[in-house]
Design a protein around this motif. Structure first.
Motif, PDB file in Angstrom:
ATOM      1  N   VAL A  38       0.863  -1.175   0.000  1.00 58.73           N
ATOM      2  CA  VAL A  38       0.000   0.000   0.000  1.00 58.73           C
ATOM      3  C   VAL A  38       0.902   1.228   0.000  1.00 58.73           C
ATOM      4  N   GLU A  39       0.912   1.958  -1.102  1.00 56.77           N
ATOM      5  CA  GLU A  39       1.778   3.126  -1.252  1.00 56.77           C
ATOM      6  C   GLU A  39       1.546   4.109  -0.119  1.00 56.77           C
ATOM      7  N   GLY A  40       2.625   4.526   0.515  1.00 53.70           N
ATOM      8  CA  GLY A  40       2.549   5.484   1.598  1.00 53.70           C
ATOM      9  C   GLY A  40       2.273   4.868   2.961  1.00 53.70           C
ATOM     10  N   ALA A  41       1.892   3.598   2.983  1.00 57.82           N
ATOM     11  CA  ALA A  41       1.622   2.943   4.263  1.00 57.82           C
ATOM     12  C   ALA A  41       2.593   1.799   4.500  1.00 57.82           C
ATOM     13  N   GLY A  42       2.710   0.891   3.550  1.00 58.49           N
ATOM     14  CA  GLY A  42       3.652  -0.203   3.700  1.00 58.49           C
ATOM     15  C   GLY A  42       3.102  -1.528   3.228  1.00 58.49           C
ATOM     16  N   GLN A  43       3.790  -2.592   3.620  1.00 60.09           N
ATOM     17  CA  GLN A  43       3.505  -3.943   3.167  1.00 60.09           C
ATOM     18  C   GLN A  43       2.433  -4.606   4.024  1.00 60.09           C
ATOM     19  N   LEU A  44       1.511  -5.293   3.368  1.00 58.12           N
ATOM     20  CA  LEU A  44       0.511  -6.112   4.040  1.00 58.12           C
ATOM     21  C   LEU A  44       0.815  -7.580   3.750  1.00 58.12           C
ATOM     22  N   CYS A  45       0.453  -8.458   4.665  1.00 58.25           N
ATOM     23  CA  CYS A  45       0.542  -9.894   4.385  1.00 58.25           C
ATOM     24  C   CYS A  45      -0.647 -10.251   3.482  1.00 58.25           C
ATOM     25  N   ASN A  46      -0.614 -11.450   2.913  1.00 55.32           N
ATOM     26  CA  ASN A  46      -1.687 -11.866   2.010  1.00 55.32           C
ATOM     27  C   ASN A  46      -3.041 -11.903   2.703  1.00 55.32           C
ATOM     28  N   ASP A  47      -3.082 -12.370   3.951  1.00 54.11           N
ATOM     29  CA  ASP A  47      -4.359 -12.456   4.667  1.00 54.11           C
ATOM     30  C   ASP A  47      -4.983 -11.078   4.871  1.00 54.11           C
ATOM     31  N   CYS A  48      -4.173 -10.134   5.342  1.00 47.31           N
ATOM     32  CA  CYS A  48      -4.703  -8.781   5.567  1.00 47.31           C
ATOM     33  C   CYS A  48      -5.085  -8.128   4.252  1.00 47.31           C
ATOM     34  N   TRP A  49      -4.271  -8.346   3.208  1.00 45.86           N
ATOM     35  CA  TRP A  49      -4.596  -7.795   1.892  1.00 45.86           C
ATOM     36  C   TRP A  49      -5.943  -8.325   1.424  1.00 45.86           C
TER      37      TRP A  49
END
Length: 173
Positions: free
Chosen positions: A29-40
């Motif tokens: 997520v640009e400006g926020a950071g990386q999500l795991c697959n589950d959260c995405w």
């Protein structure tokens, strides 16, 4: 082996290391950071955030994600949250909160946050202008190569804004 990035939502390990460019990642997520697959998948299925992977835009949800990542120390999210507060885009305009989050990112070396702090201090915020503080932040950003900050340092020396008038210093910038 390099450490894996953490999910900005649940703090679990993701499959990416900091060496992988964000353009080569999924669930970023640009400006926020990386999500795991589950959260995405939780977000994607609800279509909350704008992303290059086809998710609809929701500024209010984006602010919540910026806040969550910013509270975890993610400097780009801190800067993004500060911009949201400075413009009132997706939340109420609040220059005190903008200043707080720009400072958090600026102290981590985020050049555009340093520049934006200079801008905030050089304008009337709550009726006050603080040129010496603006100059300090512009100088920090200028040292990191922000051209607009370099120009502002020169202007401030030229017109004695927060510093004694110094034409040679102005010309240097």
């Amino acid at each position: 082996m390099a450490n894996l990035d953490k999910c900005i939502s649940c703090s679990c390990d993701t499959k990416y290391t900091s060496e992988v460019h964000i353009d080569d990642r999924f669930c970023y997520v640009e400006g926020a950071g990386q999500l795991c697959n589950d959260c995405w998948n939780k977000i994607y299925n609800k279509k909350l955030l704008e992303c290059k992977h086809g998710v609809d835009k929701d500024k209010y949800a984006a602010v919540q994600w910026y806040r969550k990542a910013a509270n975890q120390g993610h400097m780009r999210a801190q800067s993004s949250l500060a911009l949201v507060y400075s413009h009132g885009d997706g939340t109420e305009m609040n220059l005190d909160k903008a200043k707080k989050w720009f400072k958090e990112a600026a102290y981590q070396g985020h050049a555009s946050s340093q520049f934006n702090l200079g801008v905030l201090y050089s304008r009337k915020i709550n009726g006050n202008v603080d040129y010496p503080e603006a100059l300090e932040w512009f100088q920090r950003a200028a040292a990191l190569g922000v051209i607009e900050a370099q120009y502002n340092v020169g202007v401030m020396h030229r017109y004695a804004m927060g510093t004694p008038q110094d034409y040679s210093e102005a010309a240097r910038w």
